[in-house]
Design a protein around this motif. Structure first.
Motif, mmCIF file in Angstrom:
data_model
loop_
_atom_site.group_PDB
_atom_site.id
_atom_site.type_symbol
_atom_site.label_atom_id
_atom_site.label_comp_id
_atom_site.label_asym_id
_atom_site.label_seq_id
_atom_site.Cartn_x
_atom_site.Cartn_y
_atom_site.Cartn_z
ATOM 1 N N ILE A 51 45.169 27.665 36.148
ATOM 2 C CA ILE A 51 44.998 28.884 35.353
ATOM 3 C C ILE A 51 43.514 29.007 35.015
ATOM 4 C CG2 ILE A 51 45.599 30.066 33.210
ATOM 5 C CD1 ILE A 51 48.203 28.372 33.233
ATOM 6 N N CYS A 52 42.908 30.068 35.513
ATOM 7 C CA CYS A 52 41.488 30.283 35.227
ATOM 8 C C CYS A 52 41.302 30.628 33.752
ATOM 9 C CB CYS A 52 40.944 31.428 36.083
ATOM 10 S SG CYS A 52 40.678 30.974 37.806
ATOM 11 N N PRO A 53 40.247 30.120 33.141
ATOM 12 C CA PRO A 53 39.960 30.494 31.752
ATOM 13 C C PRO A 53 39.570 31.971 31.680
ATOM 14 C CG PRO A 53 38.193 29.121 32.635
ATOM 15 C CD PRO A 53 39.261 29.178 33.675
ATOM 16 N N ASP A 54 39.839 32.589 30.555
ATOM 17 C CA ASP A 54 39.520 33.996 30.365
ATOM 18 C C ASP A 54 38.008 34.193 30.468
ATOM 19 O OD1 ASP A 54 39.016 36.409 28.170
ATOM 20 O OD2 ASP A 54 40.818 36.640 29.419
ATOM 21 N N SER A 55 37.590 35.243 31.168
ATOM 22 C CA SER A 55 36.145 35.475 31.385
ATOM 23 C C SER A 55 35.401 35.690 30.070
ATOM 24 C CB SER A 55 35.931 36.659 32.315
ATOM 25 O OG SER A 55 36.488 37.824 31.771
ATOM 26 N N SER A 56 36.073 36.265 29.060
ATOM 27 C CA SER A 56 35.400 36.453 27.770
ATOM 28 C C SER A 56 35.175 35.113 27.071
ATOM 29 C CB SER A 56 36.220 37.385 26.871
ATOM 30 O OG SER A 56 37.481 36.813 26.608
ATOM 31 N N PHE A 57 36.022 34.139 27.351
ATOM 32 C CA PHE A 57 35.864 32.796 26.777
ATOM 33 C C PHE A 57 34.729 32.051 27.490
ATOM 34 C CE2 PHE A 57 36.929 28.249 26.973
ATOM 35 C CZ PHE A 57 36.888 27.939 25.624
ATOM 36 N N VAL A 58 34.633 32.242 28.803
ATOM 37 C CA VAL A 58 33.638 31.530 29.620
ATOM 38 C C VAL A 58 32.247 32.122 29.436
ATOM 39 C CG1 VAL A 58 32.976 31.004 32.008
ATOM 40 C CG2 VAL A 58 35.357 30.866 31.340
ATOM 41 N N GLY A 59 32.192 33.453 29.355
ATOM 42 C CA GLY A 59 30.879 34.109 29.317
ATOM 43 C C GLY A 59 30.318 34.200 30.721
ATOM 44 N N CYS A 60 29.030 34.391 30.818
ATOM 45 C CA CYS A 60 28.365 34.465 32.118
ATOM 46 C C CYS A 60 27.812 33.084 32.446
ATOM 47 C CB CYS A 60 27.237 35.503 32.082
ATOM 48 S SG CYS A 60 26.407 35.688 33.669
ATOM 49 N N THR A 61 28.232 32.538 33.570
ATOM 50 C CA THR A 61 27.807 31.180 33.945
ATOM 51 C C THR A 61 26.636 31.178 34.922
ATOM 52 O OG1 THR A 61 29.425 31.105 35.747
ATOM 53 C CG2 THR A 61 30.151 30.279 33.589
ATOM 54 N N ALA A 62 26.159 32.344 35.310
ATOM 55 C CA ALA A 62 25.069 32.413 36.288
ATOM 56 C C ALA A 62 23.761 31.928 35.675
ATOM 57 C CB ALA A 62 24.901 33.846 36.780
ATOM 58 N N PRO A 63 22.948 31.197 36.452
ATOM 59 C CA PRO A 63 21.642 30.771 35.950
ATOM 60 C C PRO A 63 20.772 31.977 35.562
ATOM 61 C CG PRO A 63 22.169 29.615 37.992
ATOM 62 C CD PRO A 63 23.221 30.653 37.782
ATOM 63 N N ASP A 64 20.896 33.075 36.326
ATOM 64 C CA ASP A 64 20.151 34.301 36.016
ATOM 65 C C ASP A 64 21.164 35.441 35.964
ATOM 66 O OD1 ASP A 64 18.546 36.501 35.757
ATOM 67 O OD2 ASP A 64 17.332 36.095 37.559
ATOM 68 N N PRO A 65 21.577 35.875 34.760
ATOM 69 C CA PRO A 65 22.602 36.917 34.647
ATOM 70 C C PRO A 65 22.208 38.247 35.287
ATOM 71 C CG PRO A 65 22.244 35.854 32.532
ATOM 72 C CD PRO A 65 21.187 35.346 33.469
ATOM 73 N N ASN A 66 20.918 38.467 35.496
ATOM 74 C CA ASN A 66 20.478 39.712 36.120
ATOM 75 C C ASN A 66 20.491 39.635 37.650
ATOM 76 O OD1 ASN A 66 19.965 40.985 33.632
ATOM 77 N ND2 ASN A 66 18.028 39.859 33.465
ATOM 78 N N ASP A 67 20.539 38.420 38.183
ATOM 79 C CA ASP A 67 20.541 38.234 39.639
ATOM 80 C C ASP A 67 21.509 37.104 39.965
ATOM 81 O OD1 ASP A 67 19.880 38.412 42.322
ATOM 82 O OD2 ASP A 67 18.140 37.086 42.120
ATOM 83 N N PHE A 68 22.780 37.450 40.022
ATOM 84 C CA PHE A 68 23.785 36.402 40.238
ATOM 85 C C PHE A 68 24.465 36.571 41.595
ATOM 86 C CE2 PHE A 68 25.775 39.898 37.939
ATOM 87 C CZ PHE A 68 26.880 40.173 38.727
ATOM 88 N N ASP A 89 33.893 34.949 35.979
ATOM 89 C CA ASP A 89 33.264 34.870 34.652
ATOM 90 C C ASP A 89 32.905 36.270 34.168
ATOM 91 O OD1 ASP A 89 30.883 35.591 35.875
ATOM 92 O OD2 ASP A 89 29.919 33.639 35.639
ATOM 93 N N ALA A 90 32.166 36.352 33.078
ATOM 94 C CA ALA A 90 31.863 37.640 32.454
ATOM 95 C C ALA A 90 30.668 38.364 33.074
ATOM 96 C CB ALA A 90 31.639 37.442 30.949
ATOM 97 N N CYS A 91 29.981 37.781 34.060
ATOM 98 C CA CYS A 91 28.793 38.439 34.638
ATOM 99 C C CYS A 91 29.091 39.803 35.283
ATOM 100 C CB CYS A 91 28.141 37.531 35.670
ATOM 101 S SG CYS A 91 27.325 36.091 34.958
ATOM 102 N N PRO A 92 30.020 40.048 36.078
ATOM 103 C CA PRO A 92 31.134 39.247 36.614
ATOM 104 C C PRO A 92 30.769 38.638 37.970
ATOM 105 C CG PRO A 92 31.537 41.537 37.121
ATOM 106 C CD PRO A 92 30.187 41.457 36.425
ATOM 107 N N ARG A 93 31.070 37.359 38.110
ATOM 108 C CA ARG A 93 30.864 36.666 39.384
ATOM 109 C C ARG A 93 31.917 35.584 39.533
ATOM 110 N NH1 ARG A 93 27.453 31.708 40.154
ATOM 111 N NH2 ARG A 93 27.738 30.581 38.218
#
Length: 104
Positions: A51-68, A89-93
């Motif tokens: 079960i994947c964690p909810d994206s709002s719980f995870v947030g954005c996991t990308a090193p660079d949220p503007n270029d993921f 995740d929340a980036c979304p990626r």
């Protein structure tokens, strides 16, 4: 009765030296089939679905949220690292994680 006396052979059942055995089998006599015994093997238990964690719980996991970019192609599928699965995740990626979310 004499203890050394043996029964006489059946005089009506003398072998005929000129007789040829019948090549066709007797249709009234069938061999008993041998049932094949297989061990009863219970089916392997199905591993619990990840079960994947909810994206709002995870947030954005990308090193660079503007270029993921996605770490994995398909959400829910196993990743290359053992025990990790592809989630969103929340980036979304798409990213790989071993941390499962709460059941629905």
């Amino acid at each position: 009765p004499d203890p050394t006396r043996r029964p006489t052979p059946n005089p009506t059942r003398r072998p005929n030296p000129n007789s040829v055995p019948d090549p066709t089998p007797d249709p009234t006599r069938r061999p008993t089939p041998n049932p094949t015994r297989r061990p009863i093997v219970p089916p392997a238990p199905t591993p619990p679905a990840f079960i994947c964690p909810d994206s709002s719980f995870v947030g954005c996991t990308a090193p660079d949220p503007n270029d993921f970019e996605d770490e994995c192609p398909t959400v829910g599928e196993p990743c290359d690292s053992p025990g990790e699965f592809c989630c969103r995740d929340a980036c979304p990626r798409n990213f790989c994680t071993a941390k499962s979310g709460a059941p629905p």
